[in-house]
Design an enzyme around this catalytic site. Structure first.
Site, mmCIF file in Angstrom:
data_model
loop_
_atom_site.group_PDB
_atom_site.id
_atom_site.type_symbol
_atom_site.label_atom_id
_atom_site.label_comp_id
_atom_site.label_asym_id
_atom_site.label_seq_id
_atom_site.Cartn_x
_atom_site.Cartn_y
_atom_site.Cartn_z
ATOM 1 N N TYR A 187 0.834 -1.199 0.000
ATOM 2 C CA TYR A 187 0.000 0.000 0.000
ATOM 3 C C TYR A 187 0.873 1.256 0.000
ATOM 4 O O TYR A 187 2.070 1.174 -0.186
ATOM 5 C CB TYR A 187 -0.978 -0.074 1.180
ATOM 6 C CG TYR A 187 -1.748 -1.380 1.138
ATOM 7 C CD1 TYR A 187 -2.672 -1.623 0.118
ATOM 8 C CD2 TYR A 187 -1.495 -2.403 2.054
ATOM 9 C CE1 TYR A 187 -3.347 -2.832 0.029
ATOM 10 C CE2 TYR A 187 -2.172 -3.622 1.979
ATOM 11 C CZ TYR A 187 -3.089 -3.826 0.962
ATOM 12 O OH TYR A 187 -3.737 -5.028 0.872
ATOM 13 N N ARG A 214 3.898 -1.151 10.919
ATOM 14 C CA ARG A 214 4.093 -2.515 10.412
ATOM 15 C C ARG A 214 4.911 -2.367 9.130
ATOM 16 O O ARG A 214 4.613 -1.498 8.296
ATOM 17 C CB ARG A 214 2.748 -3.162 10.110
ATOM 18 C CG ARG A 214 2.868 -4.645 9.857
ATOM 19 C CD ARG A 214 1.524 -5.283 9.601
ATOM 20 N NE ARG A 214 1.548 -6.669 10.046
ATOM 21 C CZ ARG A 214 0.756 -7.619 9.563
ATOM 22 N NH1 ARG A 214 -0.130 -7.344 8.647
ATOM 23 N NH2 ARG A 214 0.845 -8.851 10.000
ATOM 24 N N ALA A 263 -25.925 -47.078 6.386
ATOM 25 C CA ALA A 263 -27.267 -46.667 6.816
ATOM 26 C C ALA A 263 -28.251 -47.048 5.715
ATOM 27 O O ALA A 263 -28.368 -46.349 4.721
ATOM 28 C CB ALA A 263 -27.297 -45.164 7.067
ATOM 29 N N GLN A 271 -14.444 -37.523 2.486
ATOM 30 C CA GLN A 271 -13.423 -37.168 1.487
ATOM 31 C C GLN A 271 -12.230 -36.435 2.084
ATOM 32 O O GLN A 271 -11.200 -36.278 1.428
ATOM 33 C CB GLN A 271 -14.044 -36.293 0.402
ATOM 34 C CG GLN A 271 -14.930 -37.053 -0.529
ATOM 35 C CD GLN A 271 -15.309 -36.182 -1.703
ATOM 36 O OE1 GLN A 271 -14.453 -35.673 -2.414
ATOM 37 N NE2 GLN A 271 -16.590 -36.008 -1.895
ATOM 38 N N CYS A 278 -14.560 -18.696 7.425
ATOM 39 C CA CYS A 278 -13.509 -19.671 7.720
ATOM 40 C C CYS A 278 -14.057 -21.059 7.394
ATOM 41 O O CYS A 278 -15.160 -21.408 7.826
ATOM 42 C CB CYS A 278 -13.138 -19.573 9.199
ATOM 43 S SG CYS A 278 -12.003 -20.870 9.730
HETATM 44 C C1 LIG Z 1 -8.866 -35.160 -3.497
HETATM 45 C C2 LIG Z 1 -9.795 -34.164 -2.917
HETATM 46 C C3 LIG Z 1 -9.278 -32.981 -2.436
HETATM 47 C C4 LIG Z 1 -10.127 -32.032 -1.899
HETATM 48 N N1 LIG Z 1 -9.575 -30.892 -1.417
HETATM 49 C C5 LIG Z 1 -10.376 -29.948 -0.901
HETATM 50 C C6 LIG Z 1 -9.819 -28.742 -0.406
HETATM 51 O O1 LIG Z 1 -8.618 -28.542 -0.436
HETATM 52 N N2 LIG Z 1 -10.646 -27.815 0.096
HETATM 53 C C7 LIG Z 1 -11.988 -28.014 0.131
HETATM 54 O O2 LIG Z 1 -12.684 -27.133 0.603
HETATM 55 N N3 LIG Z 1 -12.551 -29.133 -0.326
HETATM 56 C C8 LIG Z 1 -11.778 -30.116 -0.845
HETATM 57 N N4 LIG Z 1 -12.337 -31.265 -1.320
HETATM 58 C C9 LIG Z 1 -13.800 -31.413 -1.270
HETATM 59 C C10 LIG Z 1 -14.272 -31.799 0.132
HETATM 60 O O3 LIG Z 1 -13.492 -32.843 0.624
HETATM 61 C C11 LIG Z 1 -15.745 -32.167 0.083
HETATM 62 O O4 LIG Z 1 -16.481 -31.082 -0.425
HETATM 63 C C12 LIG Z 1 -16.267 -32.512 1.482
HETATM 64 O O5 LIG Z 1 -15.562 -33.583 2.032
HETATM 65 C C13 LIG Z 1 -17.755 -32.860 1.424
HETATM 66 O O6 LIG Z 1 -18.169 -33.220 2.696
HETATM 67 P P1 LIG Z 1 -19.459 -34.114 2.944
HETATM 68 O O7 LIG Z 1 -19.506 -34.378 4.396
HETATM 69 O O8 LIG Z 1 -20.626 -33.484 2.294
HETATM 70 O O9 LIG Z 1 -19.206 -35.476 2.145
HETATM 71 P P2 LIG Z 1 -18.039 -36.540 2.203
HETATM 72 O O10 LIG Z 1 -16.788 -35.968 2.729
HETATM 73 O O11 LIG Z 1 -18.013 -37.150 0.876
HETATM 74 O O12 LIG Z 1 -18.575 -37.592 3.271
HETATM 75 C C14 LIG Z 1 -19.686 -38.430 2.987
HETATM 76 C C15 LIG Z 1 -19.575 -39.665 3.877
HETATM 77 O O13 LIG Z 1 -20.799 -40.370 3.816
HETATM 78 C C16 LIG Z 1 -20.508 -41.768 3.892
HETATM 79 N N5 LIG Z 1 -21.692 -42.476 3.381
HETATM 80 C C17 LIG Z 1 -22.270 -42.370 2.157
HETATM 81 N N6 LIG Z 1 -23.375 -43.161 2.095
HETATM 82 C C18 LIG Z 1 -23.486 -43.758 3.308
HETATM 83 C C19 LIG Z 1 -24.423 -44.679 3.866
HETATM 84 N N7 LIG Z 1 -25.484 -45.104 3.199
HETATM 85 N N8 LIG Z 1 -24.227 -45.087 5.133
HETATM 86 C C20 LIG Z 1 -23.174 -44.649 5.868
HETATM 87 N N9 LIG Z 1 -22.275 -43.796 5.378
HETATM 88 C C21 LIG Z 1 -22.433 -43.343 4.122
HETATM 89 C C22 LIG Z 1 -19.273 -41.892 3.028
HETATM 90 O O14 LIG Z 1 -18.573 -43.067 3.310
HETATM 91 C C23 LIG Z 1 -18.504 -40.647 3.430
HETATM 92 O O15 LIG Z 1 -17.637 -40.913 4.514
HETATM 93 C C24 LIG Z 1 -11.529 -32.265 -1.847
HETATM 94 C C25 LIG Z 1 -12.049 -33.457 -2.332
HETATM 95 C C26 LIG Z 1 -11.197 -34.406 -2.849
HETATM 96 C C27 LIG Z 1 -11.763 -35.694 -3.369
#
Ligand SMILES: Cc1cc2nc3c(=O)[nH]c(=O)nc-3n(C[C@H](O)[C@H](O)[C@H](O)COP(=O)(O)OP(=O)(O)OC[C@H]3O[C@@H](n4cnc5c(N)ncnc54)[C@H](O)[C@@H]3O)c2cc1C
Length: 645
Positions: free
Chosen positions: A177, A225, A459, A422, A364
């Site tokens: 700045y 700063r 489930a 994930q 956040c």
């Molecule tokens: C490689 C990778 C890197 C990523 N990096 C980032 C990042 O840097 N920053 C970011 O913001 N996002 C990132 N993401 C995306 C982020 O991880 C997802 O948006 C987030 O995890 C979604 O959360 P969720 O709880 O909706 O689903 P998920 O994390 O997909 O969790 C769903 C869960 O439900 C369980 N499930 C499904 N059906 C059933 C059932 N019938 N009974 C019991 N359990 C079940 C599954 O096993 C799973 O554990 C990344 C994704 C990937 C694949």
């Protein structure tokens, strides 16, 4: 004396300001200011939560010393007396918890002249990767009369900060700045008394310090700063220059020095937004050797690292920024030794980058309550319900935690052997390891809240009926999209999800179809394992869905390891040992591959929610199972759902 952190929780002083500990919240833009640059209730709640959490000193985000240099209408200003009451309310809120409040005054280098914004600076130069020149035009070279007027703005705003009951003023002379652009030879090419040697370039800041000191009296804490060093910038500030000017600043009346840094190009990920803890500490250490006044160190520090920086005498105060966004209670938890209860910052940069692109206040990824402290308060439910949460990803875990803390009886089903969803694979590529801390943290919170977690349990409608829930939260995540390409069923093809999770093994020569975040990060992961990786992407840009700084870090990593990157190509067919693609020019090419990894996106996993329709009293679909997005949305959906039950 605190036995965990004797240095961090020792009282300290900046001038006459007595601080209960050495933890400083540095200035971080939130976008929570009200129209006109006034302090809003949202901003007060945000700061009060951090003061309650035990921080010693809070420095506000950038505050314009004049309405004329307010870069946008919601950025804070102390440009006239009408702004004093809001800052008084803010100071009172912070003081209620024994913390102190300093205002950071900043001239952004933008000014409104005759109703239009123009950029002003020391010299009429355009410097890429700095504010100077982003208008596409050289900046207006400030005259000495205009410089004197700006100095006066700083003095008046400091007087107002003092009248509002604030405890000090930090003068923003860092980053890119106006004040920093005077200090740096890269932007200051003046031949008069404000340009030339490091001492002459510091004259503007010296005059501001003198004028603010005069306006607020000899005792009022005022400090600058600075960029200890500018990285990756031709003729940028060197640490030797900083060492040279610090005694002048102290002589003019500075009572502390806050040592940041600035970088352009690939260095921008290290400074000012350090992704390596402690990257900027050596600069603070050099400054500390030149002066008796306290030095504030910054740059992805945490309590442990901060304690060692203090113990080794490298700084006197430790600024903790993003980690305090993730957990306002960090100081109290650290002081009490409750380390595993500290919400980990995952270094995703969402707080910095996504509000800018989305035009909303700062959020956040791991702390949905940030900036919503009032609405997101967790209060007991009026009627206790039996709740089933399906899915132990971030959305499901957060919904279960918040619902259980409100008194609901919660059962969480996760078909995998562990919770995390994930996140488990998102934590694997380089620079993503902090996500693993988040899984552990969230899993611990489920146990603490008394959630009945049933892992390795799918489930099904029957399993859910056995629990007899009043409400079912579907957080089953997304499913990888499998595109309709000839050869996709081949034994050499797997999804990124399967490769990362170890359910499929990639060969030595891998082609990844899809160059978004997941494809590029999977490529980064595989190349680090010694594979040869090619990524093909239909769009013009790789990792187009990744925010700028994180993208730069990712692309640097891919290029460093010679990952072959092809944009604007379409995969036509997958063979046993190659893929056929068409380029933007319509040319057909063959790329050899013994493995093909699919990373073309996700679709909602909504099968269970459809099967449950009309079978349970209430169904709520959240996270990626509602719409594939990111961690921040998953956690926010989970939190809000937990509150709504
Ligand atoms: C490689 C990778 C890197 C990523 N990096 C980032 C990042 O840097 N920053 C970011 O913001 N996002 C990132 N993401 C995306 C982020 O991880 C997802 O948006 C987030 O995890 C979604 O959360 P969720 O709880 O909706 O689903 P998920 O994390 O997909 O969790 C769903 C869960 O439900 C369980 N499930 C499904 N059906 C059933 C059932 N019938 N009974 C019991 N359990 C079940 C599954 O096993 C799973 O554990 C990344 C994704 C990937 C694949």
């Amino acid at each position: 004396m605190n036995s965990n952190f004797p240095g961090l929780f020792a009282p300290g002083r900046i001038g006459r300001m007595e601080l209960k500990n050495r933890i400083v919240m540095p200035p971080m833009g939130t976008g929570y200011g009200a129209e006109g640059g006034y302090v809003s209730q949202r901003l007060i709640d945000y700061h009060e939560a951090r003061a309650r959490g035990g921080v010693g000193l809070i420095i506000t985000e950038v505050t314009a010393p004049s309405l004329q240099c307010q870069a946008s209408s919601y950025l804070l200003t102390l440009g006239d007396d009408s702004h004093i009451p809001g800052f008084r309310d803010l100071a009172d809120a912070v003081h209620r918890h024994g913390a102190k409040l300093a205002v950071q005054l900043q001239h952004s280098s933008w000014e409104i002249r005759d109703g239009s914004p123009i950029q002003v600076g020391p010299s009429p130069v355009m410097v890429p990767a700095r504010v100077m020149g982003i208008s596409g035009k050289p900046t207006h070279e400030l005259t000495t009369g205009e410089i004197a007027r700006i100095v006066e703005w700083f003095a008046s705003a400091t007087r107002r900060a003092k009248e509002a009951g604030c405890d000090g003023v930090e003068l923003h002379g860092a980053h890119q700045y106006l004040v920093a652009s005077f200090l740096s030879a890269s932007t200051n090419q003046r031949q008069d008394e404000y340009g030339g040697t490091a001492e002459k370039r510091a004259r503007f800041l010296v005059e501001i310090i003198r004028a603010t000191r005069e306006a607020a009296g000899p005792e009022f804490p005022i400090w600058p700063r600075l960029n200890g060093q500018e990285f990756g910038i031709e003729n940028g500030v060197t640490i030797e220059e900083t060492e040279q000017i610090v005694p002048m600043l102290v002589e003019a009346g500075a009572q502390a020095i806050h040592v940041s840094g600035y970088g352009a190009g690939s260095s921008a990920i290290r400074a000012p937004i350090s992704d390596r803890p402690g990257f900027l500490v050596p600069l603070a250490e050099r400054v500390k050797k030149t002066t008796q006044v306290p030095v504030i160190a910054v740059g992805r520090l945490d309590a442990e690292l901060g304690e060692s920086v203090l113990a080794e005498g490298k700084a006197d105060f430790i600024a903790i920024g993003r980690r305090l966004m993730a957990d306002p209670e960090l100081p109290n938890k650290a002081a009490e030794g409750r380390f595993s209860e500290i919400t980990p910052c995952i270094n995703c940069m969402d707080c910095i980058e996504r509000p800018v692109s989305e035009g909303r206040g700062c959020a956040c990824a791991v702390n949905a309550a940030m900036g919503h402290e009032r609405e997101y308060e967790i209060t007991p439910a009026s009627q206790v319900k039996k709740v089933v949460v399906v899915g132990g990803g971030p959305a499901g875990m957060e919904a279960a935690r918040v619902a259980a803390r409100r008194g609901h009886r919660v059962v969480l089903f996760e078909e995998d052997p562990t919770v995390g969803g994930q996140l488990t694979i998102a934590a694997l590529p380089p620079y993503k390891e902090d996500i693993a801390l988040l899984i552990k943290y969230m899993s611990d919170r489920l146990a603490e809240a008394g959630v009945d977690v049933r892992v390795s349990t799918e489930a099904t409608p029957e399993a859910i009926a056995e629990v007899g829930p009043d409400a079912v939260v579907i957080a089953t995540g997304g499913l990888p999209i499998v595109p309709d390409i000839p050869g996709i069923e081949g034994a050499n093809v797997a999804t990124a999800q399967d490769v990362l999770s170890g359910r499929a093994t990639a060969g030595q020569n891998v082609v990844i179809i899809g160059g978004g975040m997941v494809g590029c990060e999977t490529g980064h992961f595989l190349v680090e394992q010694g594979k040869t990786v090619t990524i093909i992407e239909m769009l013009k840009r790789m990792a187009a869905d990744v925010s700028p700084m994180v993208r730069r870090r990712l692309m640097d990593g891919l290029r460093e390891k010679s990952v072959s990157l092809h944009t604007q190509v379409t995969c036509e067919e997958i063979h046993d040992d190659a893929v056929t693609v068409t380029t933007a020019e319509g040319e057909k090419q063959t790329i050899s591959a013994d493995s093909v990894v699919i990373a073309v996106g996700y679709r909602p996993n909504d099968e269970l929610s459809r099967a449950l329709e009309d079978k349970v009293p209430e169904i709520l679909r959240i996270g990626d199972s509602a719409e594939p997005r990111r961690i921040r949305e998953a956690i926010d959906d989970g939190y809000r759902t937990g509150l709504s039950l």
